[in-house]
Scaffold this active site. Structure first.
Site, PDB file in Angstrom:
ATOM      1  N   LYS A   1       0.788  -1.307   0.021  1.00  0.00           N
ATOM      2  CA  LYS A   1      -0.059   0.063  -0.018  1.00  0.00           C
ATOM      3  C   LYS A   1       0.869   1.262  -0.051  1.00  0.00           C
ATOM      4  O   LYS A   1       1.976   1.234   0.652  1.00  0.00           O
ATOM      5  CB  LYS A   1      -0.981   0.082   1.262  1.00  0.00           C
ATOM      6  CG  LYS A   1      -1.548   1.273   1.589  1.00  0.00           C
ATOM      7  CD  LYS A   1      -2.977   1.095   0.736  1.00  0.00           C
ATOM      8  CE  LYS A   1      -3.768   2.250   0.783  1.00  0.00           C
ATOM      9  NZ  LYS A   1      -4.868   2.452  -0.322  1.00  0.00           N
TER      10      LYS A   1
ATOM     11  N   ILE B   1       1.707   4.783   1.245  1.00  0.00           N
ATOM     12  CA  ILE B   1       1.515   5.465   2.313  1.00  0.00           C
ATOM     13  C   ILE B   1       1.790   6.927   1.704  1.00  0.00           C
ATOM     14  O   ILE B   1       2.832   7.323   1.248  1.00  0.00           O
ATOM     15  CB  ILE B   1       2.487   5.420   3.474  1.00  0.00           C
ATOM     16  CG1 ILE B   1       2.551   3.686   3.906  1.00  0.00           C
ATOM     17  CG2 ILE B   1       1.977   6.170   4.911  1.00  0.00           C
ATOM     18  CD1 ILE B   1       1.282   3.143   4.570  1.00  0.00           C
TER      19      ILE B   1
ATOM     20  N   ARG C   1      24.688  -0.964   8.927  1.00  0.00           N
ATOM     21  CA  ARG C   1      25.973  -0.315   9.024  1.00  0.00           C
ATOM     22  C   ARG C   1      26.026   0.788  10.048  1.00  0.00           C
ATOM     23  O   ARG C   1      24.720   1.345  10.588  1.00  0.00           O
ATOM     24  CB  ARG C   1      26.504   0.124   7.697  1.00  0.00           C
ATOM     25  CG  ARG C   1      25.278   1.080   7.057  1.00  0.00           C
ATOM     26  CD  ARG C   1      25.444   1.801   5.907  1.00  0.00           C
ATOM     27  NE  ARG C   1      24.574   2.737   5.648  1.00  0.00           N
ATOM     28  CZ  ARG C   1      23.434   2.718   5.071  1.00  0.00           C
ATOM     29  NH1 ARG C   1      22.908   1.341   4.787  1.00  0.00           N
ATOM     30  NH2 ARG C   1      22.534   3.717   5.048  1.00  0.00           N
TER      31      ARG C   1
END
Ligand code: MV4
Length: 450
Positions: A201, A203, A292
């Protein structure tokens, strides 16, 4: 503890790592390309080894050369920094085979989080909220159209090997599905040699808020609160801050708990970041996990008063974390200073820096590898400094940032300083009313100076 760490990186992050190693009594090895001979990381490290010609592929990404440098210097660990080989699972594996500690999570962990469909499936199992969408990869157009109806338009197609926006396509209506599907597939195949696509979906106008976490070798994890990274242009972050102006204590508790759940479920070892999309109702959804140290780690360092590189090294050496979470006691904003012309579509502006002065004073931190007389090579990314300001409140932090930006002198090159000065005067930014779409509505180049 390690005796000697080889830093497989360049620029400000290489310096940043050398500084912490020096404080911890750990010897350092810098590696450099022939274009970086005059770089500060080469000067400040205990030893330096040239690993190849300017192009990244032949130097900072050249595993053979790096391993040769490890052997001749007798380093016992490698810090990969960010970018380059920092999320390369094969490299982490090779380090392990050589008996060298890769400072970061295991190769298997990097692989699991690097494949976005696998990462998402793992987060569902861990009980972390994810954006509703396809159950794994979408097989073909026919299946995609059915799933899109179920999910509801608009939807977004994403490459499982992606991240950072490549191979991403938004689809607003069924008629546009097939075209976007083909474009996403082709881009993914060309960029990652992997054309696996999944669906979510879409957003609208989300904030990008990420939680810094740390997990140790016993499987315990903690969080160090959030960073708001919503000010981005073409998936490149320009400004980050902590706390997020959108944050509440309640939301921080929910997001922090979710991030710890994610880290402990996968037994994450190292420092890492769980990225979330946050909608206007303060619903949050797992987006990606970064395995990282990130460029913007400095913002967190300033507000929780922790050296994240030191934490990384301690965790890699097997020292357990304290287990408590860390909360912001100040407000910090980071502006990325890039050698780019903001009036010419952020075109890189490499070359010789004729004069250089960086801002100083209370609450001002500048992490940079450049100096007057330094020549910015055209081969690498264009970030030349990070300006981080901290103050008691967000308003004071913005005032300090404006003051500090005004002190920057970088003659001979163009920089993003004028962009940041304009941003610090923007009403929406000052109100904290922005999301990932902000940059598209922000007129920062209309009054180009002559
Ligand atoms: C999204 C989204 C809206 N809905 N996913 C951009 C890069 C990649 N990491 C994921 N991205 C997005 N995923 C759903 N389901 C919007 C973006 C997005 C974005 C996210 C964070 C920061 C800046 C962004 C700019 C455009 C789109």
């Amino acid at each position: 503890m390690f005796n000697k760490i080889l830093i497989a990186n360049r620029g400000e992050i290489a310096l940043r790592i050398i500084r912490t190693c020096r404080e911890m009594g750990i010897k350092t090895v810098a590696v450099y390309s022939s274009a970086d001979k005059e770089s500060l990381h080469v000067r400040f490290a205990d030893e330096a080894v040239c690993i190849g010609p300017p192009s990244s592929k032949d130097s900072y990404l050249n595993v053979q050369s790096l391993m040769a440098a490890v052997e001749i210097t007798n380093a016992d660990a490698i810090h990969p920094g960010y970018g380059f080989l920092s999320e390369n699972a094969d490299f982490a594996e090779i380090c392990t085979e050589y008996g060298i500690k890769f400072i970061g999570p295991s190769a298997a962990m990097i692989r699991k989080m690097g494949d976005k469909v696998t990462a998402k499936e793992t987060m569902i199992k861990a009980g972390v909220p994810v954006v509703p969408g396809s159950d794994g990869l979408v097989k073909n157009v026919k299946e995609g159209l059915v799933t899109a109806e179920e999910v509801g338009y608009p939807i977004i197609l994403k490459a499982t090997a992606g991240g950072g926006g490549k191979g991403m396509r938004i689809v607003w209506k069924p008629e546009d599905f097939e075209n976007n599907w083909n474009m996403a597939r082709n881009e993914a195949r060309a960029s990652f040699s992997n054309d696996g696509i999944y669906m979510e979906k879409f957003i609208e106008e989300p904030r990008h808020i990420e939680i810094q976490i740390a997990g140790d070798q016993t499987g315990k994890a903690c969080h160090l609160s959030e960073r708001d990274c919503s000010i981005q242009r073409r998936h490149q972050k320009l400004v980050e801050e902590s706390p997020s102006p959108f944050m509440t204590e309640e939301l921080r508790e929910r997001m922090g708990t979710a991030a710890i759940k994610a880290a402990e479920f996968i037994k994450y070892e190292g420092v890492g970041t769980v990225e979330f999309l946050v909608d206007k109702y303060r619903n949050f959804y797992f987006m990606e996990m970064n395995t990282r140290i990130q460029v913007e780690h400095t913002v967190t360092e300033e507000v929780v008063d922790i050296d994240l590189i030191k934490e990384q090294i301690k965790i890699a050496a097997g020292i357990p974390i304290s287990g408590k979470n860390y909360y912001p006691t100040l407000h910090a904003i980071e502006c990325r200073i890039n050698a780019e012309n903001i009036y010419k579509d952020f075109r890189p502006s490499p070359g010789s820096i004729k004069s250089f002065h960086s801002p100083k004073g209370h609450g001002v931190r500048v992490d940079t590898h450049v100096y007057a007389g330094y020549s910015i090579p055209p081969h690498y990314d264009s970030m030349i400094a990070k300006l981080i300001c901290k103050a008691q409140t967000r308003d004071e932090c913005i005032a300090k940032m404006k003051r500090a930006l005004g002190e920057f002198i970088t003659e001979g090159i163009d920089t993003t300083v004028p962009f940041h000065l304009k941003l610090m005067d923007n009403e929406k930014f000052i109100e904290g009313d922005f999301n990932t779409g902000f940059i598209n509505t922000f007129d920062f180049a209309s009054d180009e100076p002559k």
